[in-house]
Design an enzyme around this catalytic site. Structure first.
Site, short mmCIF file in Angstrom:
data_model
loop_
_atom_site.label_atom_id
_atom_site.label_comp_id
_atom_site.label_asym_id
_atom_site.label_seq_id
_atom_site.Cartn_x
_atom_site.Cartn_y
_atom_site.Cartn_z
N GLY A 11 0.84 -1.20 0.00
CA GLY A 11 0.00 0.00 0.00
C GLY A 11 0.87 1.24 0.00
O GLY A 11 2.09 1.16 0.22
N ALA A 13 1.69 5.28 1.43
CA ALA A 13 1.84 5.89 2.75
C ALA A 13 0.45 6.13 3.34
O ALA A 13 -0.45 6.60 2.65
CB ALA A 13 2.62 7.20 2.64
N SER A 15 -1.89 4.12 4.04
CA SER A 15 -2.96 3.35 3.41
C SER A 15 -3.63 2.39 4.38
O SER A 15 -4.68 1.83 4.08
CB SER A 15 -2.41 2.56 2.22
OG SER A 15 -1.46 1.62 2.68
N GLY A 16 -3.00 2.14 5.54
CA GLY A 16 -3.52 1.18 6.50
C GLY A 16 -2.84 -0.17 6.41
O GLY A 16 -3.28 -1.13 7.04
N LYS A 17 -1.73 -0.25 5.68
CA LYS A 17 -1.08 -1.55 5.47
C LYS A 17 -0.51 -2.14 6.75
O LYS A 17 -0.68 -3.33 7.01
CB LYS A 17 -0.01 -1.45 4.37
CG LYS A 17 1.14 -0.54 4.66
CD LYS A 17 1.99 -0.31 3.43
CE LYS A 17 3.04 0.73 3.70
NZ LYS A 17 2.50 2.07 4.01
N THR A 37 12.22 -3.07 10.62
CA THR A 37 13.37 -2.79 9.77
C THR A 37 13.85 -1.34 9.87
O THR A 37 14.89 -1.01 9.29
CB THR A 37 13.04 -3.09 8.29
OG1 THR A 37 11.99 -2.24 7.87
CG2 THR A 37 12.67 -4.55 8.11
N HIS A 53 3.61 3.08 16.14
CA HIS A 53 3.60 1.65 15.82
C HIS A 53 3.78 0.81 17.08
O HIS A 53 3.10 -0.20 17.26
CB HIS A 53 4.71 1.32 14.80
CG HIS A 53 4.33 1.60 13.39
ND1 HIS A 53 4.00 0.59 12.51
CD2 HIS A 53 4.22 2.75 12.70
CE1 HIS A 53 3.71 1.13 11.33
NE2 HIS A 53 3.84 2.43 11.43
N ARG A 56 0.65 0.64 19.30
CA ARG A 56 -0.46 -0.13 18.71
C ARG A 56 -0.27 -1.63 18.85
O ARG A 56 -1.24 -2.39 18.83
CB ARG A 56 -0.56 0.28 17.23
CG ARG A 56 -1.87 -0.02 16.59
CD ARG A 56 -1.97 0.59 15.23
NE ARG A 56 -0.91 0.14 14.34
CZ ARG A 56 -0.52 0.81 13.26
NH1 ARG A 56 -1.07 1.96 12.95
NH2 ARG A 56 0.42 0.34 12.48
#
Length: 184
Positions: A11, A13, A15-17, A37, A53, A56
């Site tokens: 996806g 930036a 996008s919810g990937k 990474t 991140h 979550r």
């Protein structure tokens, strides 16, 4: 018959990937190790992205940081009955092409890392979820370094999509199935 369980989530930036990949990992009901990474942030904005991140993710998930040796991290954490979430190929490739220590790796050296990662994925026994950006939908970028990056990420994405058992494209938070288990 493909014995691996590899889901590829692409996806743009925001996008919810990553959120989608995290939901898939959580739904697996397997122990999860998150393989990050990103290099440690050197600015406030990127630090906030990393913190978002981290906040979550469930606290019981394992965490491995692999900004360069992604194949090694995959091999060391691979185990049947386990889920590995790799987020993301976009940053990993940037680390290879634009290392923090200075000069980019010669093409044969970063290609060897790409090959090693593909080999590790092909033989993995874990459920694997790999996240990457789809950045090839725009115009051809200005500058040779940017074109090289876009070209190499596009080729890497094609390699991982071909190896995957499932592929999903995220657009505006909506998952679009590109490849489902059993599809060629």
């Amino acid at each position: 018959m493909i014995s691996r369980d590899l889901t590829f989530v692409l996806g743009g930036a925001r996008s919810g990937k990553s959120l989608h990949a995290e939901q898939l990992a959580n739904q697996s009901a397997l122990p999860v190790t998150y393989i990050a990474t990103a290099r440690l942030a050197n600015d406030a904005e990127f630090s906030e992205r990393i913190a978002h991140h981290r906040a979550r993710r469930p606290a019981h998930w394992g965490l491995v940081e692999a900004p360069v040796d992604l194949a090694g991290a995959l091999e060391q954490n691979d185990a049947p009955g386990h889920c590995l979430l790799i987020d993301c190929l976009t940053l990993w490739l940037a680390n290879l092409l634009c290392p923090a220590e200075g000069e980019p790796l010669p093409a044969d050296q970063y290609q060897a890392r790409l090959d090693a990662f593909e080999t590790a994925l092909a033989s993995a026994r874990s459920r694997i979820i790999v996240v990457s950006n789809e950045i090839g939908l725009g115009v051809v970028p200005l500058g040779a370094a940017t074109r090289l990056y876009v070209d190499e990420l596009g080729r890497l994405n094609q390699r991982i999509a071909a190896l995957s058992t499932r592929a999903t494209m995220m657009v505006a938070g909506l998952p679009l199935a590109l490849k489902t288990a059993g599809a060629a």
